[in-house]
Design an enzyme around this catalytic site. Structure first.
Site, PDB file in Angstrom:
ATOM      1  N   ASP A   1       0.799  -1.143   0.122  1.00 50.62           N
ATOM      2  CA  ASP A   1       0.194  -0.045  -0.010  1.00 50.62           C
ATOM      3  C   ASP A   1       0.611   1.146  -0.120  1.00 50.62           C
ATOM      4  OD1 ASP A   1      -2.427   1.388   0.177  1.00 50.62           O
ATOM      5  OD2 ASP A   1      -2.811   0.911   2.233  1.00 50.62           O
TER       6      ASP A   1
ATOM      7  N   HIS B   1       2.677   3.397  -8.899  1.00 50.33           N
ATOM      8  CA  HIS B   1       2.705   1.995  -9.205  1.00 50.33           C
ATOM      9  C   HIS B   1       3.829   1.323 -10.072  1.00 50.33           C
ATOM     10  CE1 HIS B   1      -1.428   2.044  -7.670  1.00 50.33           C
ATOM     11  NE2 HIS B   1      -1.951   2.855  -8.540  1.00 50.33           N
TER      12      HIS B   1
ATOM     13  N   LEU C   1      10.799 -20.351  -4.891  1.00 52.44           N
ATOM     14  CA  LEU C   1       9.773 -19.652  -4.298  1.00 52.44           C
ATOM     15  C   LEU C   1       8.370 -19.696  -5.323  1.00 52.44           C
ATOM     16  CD1 LEU C   1       8.824 -17.038  -2.408  1.00 52.44           C
ATOM     17  CD2 LEU C   1       9.626 -15.849  -4.490  1.00 52.44           C
TER      18      LEU C   1
HETATM   19  C1  FPP Z   1      -2.047   0.255  -3.316  1.00 54.49           C
HETATM   20  O1  FPP Z   1      -1.573   1.535  -3.542  1.00 54.49           O
HETATM   21  C2  FPP Z   1      -1.516  -0.646  -4.566  1.00 54.49           C
HETATM   22  C3  FPP Z   1      -2.176  -0.942  -5.630  1.00 54.49           C
HETATM   23  C4  FPP Z   1      -3.799  -0.870  -5.563  1.00 54.49           C
HETATM   24  C5  FPP Z   1      -1.677  -1.668  -6.798  1.00 54.49           C
HETATM   25  C6  FPP Z   1      -0.382  -2.579  -6.548  1.00 54.49           C
HETATM   26  C7  FPP Z   1       0.356  -2.750  -7.932  1.00 54.49           C
HETATM   27  C8  FPP Z   1       1.667  -2.652  -7.827  1.00 54.49           C
HETATM   28  C9  FPP Z   1       2.532  -2.391  -6.896  1.00 54.49           C
HETATM   29  C10 FPP Z   1       1.987  -2.883  -9.223  1.00 54.49           C
HETATM   30  C11 FPP Z   1       2.005  -4.323  -9.862  1.00 54.49           C
HETATM   31  C12 FPP Z   1       2.332  -5.296  -9.329  1.00 54.49           C
HETATM   32  C13 FPP Z   1       2.735  -6.519  -9.424  1.00 54.49           C
HETATM   33  C14 FPP Z   1       2.975  -7.578  -8.646  1.00 54.49           C
HETATM   34  C15 FPP Z   1       3.095  -6.804 -10.891  1.00 54.49           C
HETATM   35  P1  FPP Z   1      -2.651   2.644  -3.448  1.00 54.49           P
HETATM   36  O2  FPP Z   1      -2.682   2.972  -5.076  1.00 54.49           O
HETATM   37  O3  FPP Z   1      -3.907   2.356  -2.833  1.00 54.49           O
HETATM   38  O4  FPP Z   1      -1.750   3.778  -2.805  1.00 54.49           O
HETATM   39  P2  FPP Z   1      -2.581   4.853  -2.050  1.00 54.49           P
HETATM   40  O5  FPP Z   1      -3.283   4.238  -0.781  1.00 54.49           O
HETATM   41  O6  FPP Z   1      -1.174   5.761  -1.239  1.00 54.49           O
HETATM   42  O7  FPP Z   1      -3.442   5.815  -2.806  1.00 54.49           O
END
Ligand code: FPP
Length: 253
Positions: A29, A46, A140
């Site tokens: 997050d 992201h 893994l």
């Molecule tokens: C949460 O941050 C993150 C996500 C909803 C997406 C996670 C995706 C990635 C790390 C990229 C792709 C991953 C892989 C495994 C290929 P948020 O957007 O909710 O952040 P915020 O709470 O600060 O708005």
């Protein structure tokens, strides 16, 4: 007893090799807040998050962790603005294309949990190719939670159990904890030993509600793009100094 790290030793040096968590789950997050802090659009967060995924997966593979589950896209994430959802789907495809050689090199097997039927065709196809390509790897196991939510998973399992009882495949009194576990998408994966959530939020957010029953929880203020391998080691050291009692007394364990 709280663990007091020895200042002169790095967290990596403090890791006790015969007390490794077998399965680590992560709620990644803080990508959006990281982007905002840097005056950038959310997608840059992201993209930075993908770099962290690469580093943490490589470290987990090197350490001999058996399972790493990453919450990449929740059922609720479908409600984000279309522009962000589309860009995330494209990023997932691009990441899988780019990362497959590294997964092969590190002997990592990719698996997924979630309602993949909701993913765009191209995203699903790319994942299926990567699943096949890495299927024989023996190191893994990386479990990507995609279009996943625990309530969806449990509801789906209950529906299939009810159908099987109705069709005479199973008796209602035969439904045990083991049976429920076997109907979940995680049926071939042991329950997580350690859950890490970044970004200073103290929530489970519909993630592995059944499977986390006895998991140790670790929260850090670090935003996911800032979560370094050293921070990962720190979480593991913290875990290794906890007493897991599984409902028993200290004397019993
Ligand atoms: C949460 O941050 C993150 C996500 C909803 C997406 C996670 C995706 C990635 C790390 C990229 C792709 C991953 C892989 C495994 C290929 P948020 O957007 O909710 O952040 P915020 O709470 O600060 O708005």
């Amino acid at each position: 007893m709280p663990h007091v790290p020895k200042i002169s030793m790095s967290y990596k040096e403090q890791i006790i090799s015969d007390r490794m968590p077998r399965h680590i789950a992560i709620i990644m997050d803080g990508n959006g807040r990281w982007a905002k802090q840097h005056g950038l659009k959310r997608m840059f967060g992201h993209r930075e998050g993908v770099r962290t995924v690469h580093e943490i997966t490589t470290a987990a593979a090197e350490m001999g962790i058996d399972y790493l589950t990453l919450y990449a896209f929740s059922t609720e994430n479908w409600n984000r603005p279309k522009e962000e959802v589309d860009a995330l789907m494209a990023l997932l495809v691009e990441t899988i294309r780019q990362e497959t050689p590294t997964l092969m090199q590190n002997n990592v097997k990719l698996t997924t949990i979630g309602d993949l039927s909701r993913l765009p065709e191209v995203t699903r196809t790319k994942f299926e190719q990567c699943l096949q390509q890495t299927a024989a790897n023996t190191g893994l196991t990386m479990v990507l939670a995609l279009s996943y939510s625990s309530r969806w998973e449990i509801t789906d399992a209950m529906t299939r159990i009810a159908n099987d009882v109705q069709n005479g495949k199973m008796k209602a009194e035969e439904v045990s904890e083991q049976v429920v576990s076997d109907y979940l998408t995680t049926k071939s994966v042991p329950d997580p030993d350690l859950l890490i959530r970044t970004s200073g939020e103290y929530r489970i957010s519909n993630f592995l509600l059944w499977q986390l029953a006895y998991t140790e929880l670790y929260f850090t203020d670090c935003l996911w793009p800032d979560f370094t391998v050293e921070e990962f080691y720190k979480a593991i050291v913290d875990y290794q100094h906890r007493e897991r009692r599984f409902g028993k007394t200290s004397e019993q364990v």
